[in-house]
Design a protein around this motif. Structure first.
Motif, mmCIF file in Angstrom:
data_model
loop_
_atom_site.group_PDB
_atom_site.id
_atom_site.type_symbol
_atom_site.label_atom_id
_atom_site.label_comp_id
_atom_site.label_asym_id
_atom_site.label_seq_id
_atom_site.Cartn_x
_atom_site.Cartn_y
_atom_site.Cartn_z
ATOM 1 N N LYS A 100 53.057 90.847 -3.356
ATOM 2 C CA LYS A 100 53.145 89.984 -4.530
ATOM 3 C C LYS A 100 52.800 90.723 -5.822
ATOM 4 N N ASN A 101 52.490 91.994 -5.730
ATOM 5 C CA ASN A 101 52.123 92.749 -6.926
ATOM 6 C C ASN A 101 53.290 92.845 -7.899
ATOM 7 N N PRO A 102 53.039 92.682 -9.193
ATOM 8 C CA PRO A 102 54.101 92.945 -10.185
ATOM 9 C C PRO A 102 54.463 94.423 -10.160
ATOM 10 N N VAL A 103 55.746 94.725 -10.167
ATOM 11 C CA VAL A 103 56.212 96.112 -10.074
ATOM 12 C C VAL A 103 57.142 96.421 -11.232
ATOM 13 N N ILE A 104 56.887 97.539 -11.910
ATOM 14 C CA ILE A 104 57.862 98.081 -12.837
ATOM 15 C C ILE A 104 58.321 99.421 -12.272
ATOM 16 N N ALA A 105 59.597 99.529 -12.013
ATOM 17 C CA ALA A 105 60.175 100.746 -11.451
ATOM 18 C C ALA A 105 60.886 101.525 -12.556
ATOM 19 N N TYR A 106 61.041 102.804 -12.334
ATOM 20 C CA TYR A 106 61.774 103.623 -13.298
ATOM 21 C C TYR A 106 62.444 104.779 -12.566
ATOM 22 N N SER A 107 63.444 105.317 -13.201
ATOM 23 C CA SER A 107 64.097 106.545 -12.754
ATOM 24 C C SER A 107 64.401 107.380 -13.978
ATOM 25 N N TYR A 108 64.562 108.689 -13.755
ATOM 26 C CA TYR A 108 65.037 109.520 -14.841
ATOM 27 C C TYR A 108 66.150 110.432 -14.368
ATOM 28 N N SER A 109 67.041 110.706 -15.290
ATOM 29 C CA SER A 109 68.174 111.577 -15.016
ATOM 30 C C SER A 109 68.202 112.679 -16.061
ATOM 31 N N PHE A 110 68.788 113.811 -15.690
ATOM 32 C CA PHE A 110 68.999 114.867 -16.671
ATOM 33 C C PHE A 110 70.126 114.476 -17.612
ATOM 34 N N LYS A 111 69.964 114.783 -18.898
ATOM 35 C CA LYS A 111 71.049 114.567 -19.844
ATOM 36 C C LYS A 111 72.212 115.478 -19.461
ATOM 37 N N GLY A 112 73.344 114.871 -19.134
ATOM 38 C CA GLY A 112 74.506 115.637 -18.709
ATOM 39 C C GLY A 112 74.533 115.934 -17.228
ATOM 40 N N GLY A 113 73.642 115.265 -16.434
ATOM 41 C CA GLY A 113 73.589 115.507 -15.005
ATOM 42 C C GLY A 113 73.898 114.260 -14.204
ATOM 43 N N PHE A 114 73.610 114.318 -12.896
ATOM 44 C CA PHE A 114 73.853 113.190 -12.021
ATOM 45 C C PHE A 114 72.958 112.027 -12.418
ATOM 46 N N SER A 115 73.500 110.820 -12.430
ATOM 47 C CA SER A 115 72.741 109.638 -12.835
ATOM 48 C C SER A 115 71.896 109.116 -11.680
#
Length: 462
Positions: A128-143
């Motif tokens: 039940k915990n609130p979750v904020i997820a994130y991802s990062y990609s290289f500019k000009g790379g695979f998303s």
């Protein structure tokens, strides 16, 4: 006298003094240059050591190490259990550890296209915990964010997408050197690019580090115990790393030769692991000497923003792994089965390592089934290159390629005179090889020389 007990896989380097001259440990630095991490208890200095993993250490009132002995020995004691039983036990243990680590905290979850963070998404979706997820990609790379966004949507998590821009390292170089004390090279911790964004979030990080080592085959199928030295050498020595280490060894006029020294050190450490199964023995080696001295070092970047939790680092998880038959760990079987069983919708999302296939179809990632995707992907990269927009695949490309990056790199390598620690001719040789011979091969030596140059400057200013 106090006793310090370290975890099976420590999250932090804990330093102690030993009776030795206060002078540079140049042999240890050569290993660092070759591999990107210090081996065993080595540091930059002969009289300063790191406490070993899984050990109890007695320290005197002056901070000197009196005695160190292991409290846990990696072992391979496979139980006669079914795969279904192993899966049930893993599910119960993984869910319990995650729940105990996080309690009722808000959670910050990095999501990649792989399996480790996906297993965390499975258990967090049940909590039940609130979750904020994130991802990062290289500019000009695979998303990579594209996969992370899909995982977050299935689980009902809030989601942030970050893009890692070119040259993000330079204004943060001194800050990173302070955070990791130059015990890791600077081009890998891309989280530095978004550290200020991390600080704006609320919660505790839940990180999936080391799951891919614990829950996969340690050594290639069919490997024998006598093959392990060569496997480790090939794995830990980076491209161009041996050449750089040999050059430093010769410049510093050290006795013997570097490659023999490194092989002898690794052989000695392997002989201390009393496991016959090659796969389990190699996993133990990595967990004892690689995880604490490389993987753990840059956890400090996350900790600059918020506390971290690591379910796969938990002592109970390491003890559990030692009793699971290797055939169940190989090829990520347990993690894949866990995701499929607990959240089939997450299993249907692309597995980045086998894109465009998912956890139900990844076995089709071989010719001719994967040819259409591979051809299409290659064409996209070629079109981008022709348009002057190179396809970014590696961290160092964001830091070392382009005129502005080159100016900053030269400034840090040649702007300060770090002789006699490292001579300018040696610096120039590897810089020129990167520029004119083979950028991929010489990117690691260049990154290590940058790290050593910044460390040398910081110790002189201390």
């Amino acid at each position: 006298m106090p006793t310090i007990k370290t975890s099976i896989i420590p999250t932090h380097q804990q330093f102690t003094k030993v009776n030795a001259p206060h002078e540079l440990d140049r042999k240890a630095i050569c290993i660092f240059a070759a591999t990107g991490f210090f081996l065993e208890t080595d540091t930059y200095w002969k009289d300063k050591k790191v406490l070993p993993a899984a050990s109890e250490n007695i320290i005197d009132e002056n901070g000197f190490l009196v005695e160190s002995k292991p409290w846990f020995q990696w072992h391979y004691s496979p139980r006669d259990i079914s795969f279904e039983t192993a899966l049930e036990e893993f599910t119960a243990l993984f869910d319990q550890i995650t729940s105990e680590q996080l309690k009722d905290s808000k959670v910050i979850l990095p999501l990649s296209g792989g399996l480790d963070s996906r297993t965390q998404a499975v258990v967090l979706a049940k909590m039940k915990n609130p979750v904020i997820a994130y991802s990062y990609s290289f500019k000009g790379g695979f998303s990579e964010s594209g996969i992370g966004k899909k995982i977050a949507k299935v689980c009902g998590f809030d989601f942030k997408e970050f893009t890692i821009d070119s040259g993000y390292l330079w204004p943060k170089l001194e800050e990173l050197a302070t955070i990791n004390n130059c015990y890791s090279d600077f081009t890998h911790p891309r989280q530095m690019a978004v550290l200020e964004e991390f600080k704006k979030m609320e919660g505790v990080f839940s990180l999936g580090h080391w799951g891919d080592v614990l829950f996969d085959r340690g050594a290639p199928e069919g490997a024998r115990e006598e093959d392990l030295l060569e496997i480790i050498m090939k794995k830990v020595v980076k491209k161009g790393g041996m050449e750089l280490a040999i050059a430093l060894w010769q410049e510093w006029d050290l006795n013997g030769d570097f490659e023999s020294y490194l092989r002898d050190r690794i052989t000695e450490l392997l002989n201390k692991i009393t496991i016959e199964n090659p796969s389990a023995k190699l996993r133990a080696f990595k967990s004892l000497y690689w995880a604490p001295r490389w993987t753990s070092v840059n956890l400090s970047v996350f900790e600059e923003a918020h506390p971290v939790t690591l379910p796969y680092y938990d002592d109970r998880m390491c003890a559990f792994i030692s009793t699971v038959p290797e055939e169940y760990l190989a090829d990520r079987k347990l993690q894949i089965a866990y995701i499929k069983q607990q959240n089939p919708d997450l299993a249907k999302i692309t597995w980045q390592e086998h894109k465009p296939f998912n956890l139900y179809t990844f076995e089709n990632n071989k010719s001719p089934n994967n040819l259409p995707y591979r051809i299409g992907n290659k064409l996209k990269r070629e079109v981008k290159n022709k348009m002057g927009k190179p396809y970014i695949q590696r961290n160092w490309e964001l830091q070392f390629l382009g005129m502005e990056n080159d100016e900053k790199l030269q400034e840090h390598l040649f702007g300060e005179n770090i002789h006699p620690f490292i001579s300018k001719p040696l610096l120039a040789k590897f810089y020129n090889n990167f520029k004119t011979v083979d950028a991929i091969k010489y990117s690691h030596p260049l990154s290590m020389l940058l790290t050593l140059a910044v460390w040398d400057k910081s110790r002189k200013n201390a």
